[in-house]
Structure formats: C-alpha cells, structure tokens
Enzyme design. Structure first.
Site, PDB file in Angstrom:
ATOM      1  N   PRO A   2      77.182-112.551   6.461  1.00 17.93           N
ATOM      2  CA  PRO A   2      77.364-113.251   7.717  1.00 17.93           C
ATOM      3  C   PRO A   2      76.317-112.880   8.738  1.00 17.93           C
ATOM      4  O   PRO A   2      76.028-111.710   8.955  1.00 17.93           O
ATOM      5  CB  PRO A   2      78.734-112.814   8.197  1.00 17.93           C
ATOM      6  CG  PRO A   2      79.363-112.119   7.064  1.00 17.93           C
ATOM      7  CD  PRO A   2      78.272-111.637   6.211  1.00 17.93           C
ATOM      8  N   GLU A   3      75.815-113.887   9.341  1.00 17.37           N
ATOM      9  CA  GLU A   3      74.955-113.726  10.498  1.00 17.37           C
ATOM     10  C   GLU A   3      75.783-114.204  11.697  1.00 17.37           C
ATOM     11  O   GLU A   3      76.973-114.440  11.567  1.00 17.37           O
ATOM     12  CB  GLU A   3      73.669-114.544  10.314  1.00 17.37           C
ATOM     13  CG  GLU A   3      72.968-114.211   9.001  1.00 17.37           C
ATOM     14  CD  GLU A   3      71.693-114.994   8.757  1.00 17.37           C
ATOM     15  OE1 GLU A   3      71.035-115.408   9.724  1.00 17.37           O
ATOM     16  OE2 GLU A   3      71.347-115.198   7.577  1.00 17.37           O
TER      17      GLU A   3
END
Length: 294
Positions: A2-3
């Site tokens: 996840p960014e």
DNA sequence: GGCATCCTGACC
DNA sequence: GGTCAGGATGCC
C-alpha cells in the site's frame, strides 16, 4: 503494497466502522517482531479496554486514535492487509495480529504473508515524533507548487529516489512515482535541480492528480491489497506505465520501457519522458557511442 | 548513490 | 533453481 491511496482507502473504510468500538482483547499476536514499540507486555496490557475514537493516516501509516491519548499505528509495507470482519480470522496462518472488538463478535485483523508489516502503540509524544518524521502530505491544501519547487531545488538527486523518500514527501511509492512522472513528462533519472518552475508545477499537479484518481478508484490491487471491507481496488486498470512494459504509451503509442532505478523496477515512456540531461557539469566530453544501440 | 536484509509466494 | 514483488533501514 500500500501506498498513500491504499492506506487512505482503508482509513476511510475503517472510519465508518471503528469509532466508538472498544478493543476487547488482543486475540492473536504470533509474530512478535511486528510490534516495534512499546515492549510486548506493555502493548498487550494497554490495548484491552481502549475505545477507538477516530481513524487517520500519516504517510503510509494507518492510525487508530484510541482513548487515553494512545495511537495504534499500522504500517502494511509490501503485503499487509487490514480489515474488520464478523468472524475470527485467527486461524489464517498469515494473520498475525487480531483484536477482538466490542462483545467479541467482530475482529480487526492484520494479515501479512511477508511479515514486513509493523505496529506501534504510541503515546502523545510518539505520535508527534511520527508526524515530524515525514515530509508534507501531497494532497494537503498546504502543499503548494512552491513547496515542491523548494524540495526539488534543495536536493541534488534524481527524481525517482527523491520522490520515494518519505522524509521529503509522504506517501508516494513505486507505483505512483512512475505514474506521476509519466503524467508530468519527466524522466525518473532527471536531477531535481534541473527542473524549471513550470516542470515542477506540472509534477506537483501530476502527483496530486494520480493520487486523487487512485483514491477515487479504491486504490490499486496487484496481488495482496484489499480495502477495509476486503474488496479489491481497481486503479490498476488505469495504469499508464506501471507494469506495462512493452505495451503502448497511452499518449504516443511508443512501447513502455522498464529500467531499474534505486533497485526498483521503473516504467517510463522514452518519448514522453526524454532521457535525463547531464546531472553534473560535463567534465568529460560526450561518450564516444550513443547509449542507445537501436 | 549501491547493496543486503527483513520474509513468503508466485511465476518461469 | 532463479527472479520478481506495493517498503524501509542500515552499512559501506
């Protein structure tokens, strides 16, 4: 995994489910290295009985704001997944942290096959330190083109490693750096100090555009990522360059190239993102051969 | 800067 | 068997 857009999506999902919930117990914790701070006994003894008052995000950290001034911070790294479920996920071998909620009929699970994910239980001081460790939030109203211009001019570094540096700008990762640089028409190896103010402004707009669109699409699911309800994102259907090696550039049709920058797979259009100009004054004359063999 | 390291799983 | 992977840190 996840960014910023993925963590933001999870935070928004959890914000509709968790506030008001009480943490009944630490139901499962079978990977102790996951807990960075405080000590395991203090972590285990502090959580039960705490109420969730809010959910937030800072950089790529998911923040559960608890009563008593505590904050439970979760970092999903590459393969982490966080969600609320109506059944106990403890039997899953990759789910390493489970919190029983309320009367024990709902559970918050942190699943992470690669075990890179990390958890911190922070007091007010730790919360402040977490915030100051990172650069500005790119989607904040306070983040103006001039702020990015200042970042670019004060770091003599290639664009991609600079944008991946969380202490400089918070939340970008490998996907969204590649996408933003393509949208701005900038080569990932360009030196930050060579950008004109106009190029910097385009990059500022591109970063915000790419992140905003990804959030609207619930993030990008390559393999592991799911939102707070276990649903896939679909921003990956809109990638312009990321993992599109050999496929046509959406803007000009040129096949997308893949290079390695800072040990990360990096995708770009060689036409829309012209090669980096010299980053230093040319002590040596031009090399005898063109670097391009075709 | 580059490189190794922390881990597991998917794919060739 | 080797390579790759959304992240971050620490050590030349």
């Amino acid at each position: 995994m996840p960014e910023l857009p993925e963590v933001e999506t999870i935070a928004r999902n959890l914000a509709t489910q968790l506030p008001g919930c009480q943490i009944l117990a630490v139901e499962k914790l079978d990977w102790e290295r996951m807990v960075e701070t405080p000590s395991l006994p203090l972590f285990q003894s502090t959580l039960p009985g705490r109420c969730v008052q809010g959910v937030g995000r800072r950089a790529k950290w998911l923040l559960l704001l608890l009563d008593g001034g505590w904050t439970l911070a979760l970092h999903l790294r590459m393969s982490g997944r966080v969600g609320v479920s109506g059944s106990n996920p403890s039997a899953d071998r990759h789910t390493h942290l489970v919190l029983a909620l309320d009367d024990g009929r709902r559970f918050l699970g942190f699943r992470d096959p690669r075990k890179f994910g990390r958890v911190r239980l922070l007091d007010a001081g730790g919360f402040t330190k977490l915030h100051t460790a990172y650069g500005p939030e790119p989607l904040s109203d306070q983040f103006r083109p001039a702020d990015l211009a200042h970042i670019l001019s004060t770091h003599h570094t290639r664009l991609k490693p600079l944008l991946l540096n969380q202490a400089v700008l918070a939340g970008l990762g490998n996907i969204y750096v590649d996408e933003a640089l393509w949208l701005a028409g900038l080569h990932p190896l360009r030196c930050s100090t060579t950008l004109t103010f106009t190029e910097g402004s385009h990059l500022h707009a591109a970063i915000r555009s790419v992140l905003t669109a990804a959030i609207q699409r619930g993030g990008s699911t390559l393999r592991d990522y799911r939102d707070g309800y276990g649903e896939r994102g679909h921003n990956q259907e809109y990638f312009s360059v990321y993992r599109r090696t050999g496929q046509p550039c959406p803007r000009c049709g040129t096949p997308i190239e893949r290079i390695r920058v800072a040990q990360r797979g990096t995708h770009l259009c060689p036409v829309c993102q012209p090669a980096a100009p010299a980053t230093h004054s040319p002590i040596h004359p031009s090399p005898p051969h063109s670097p391009h063999s075709h």
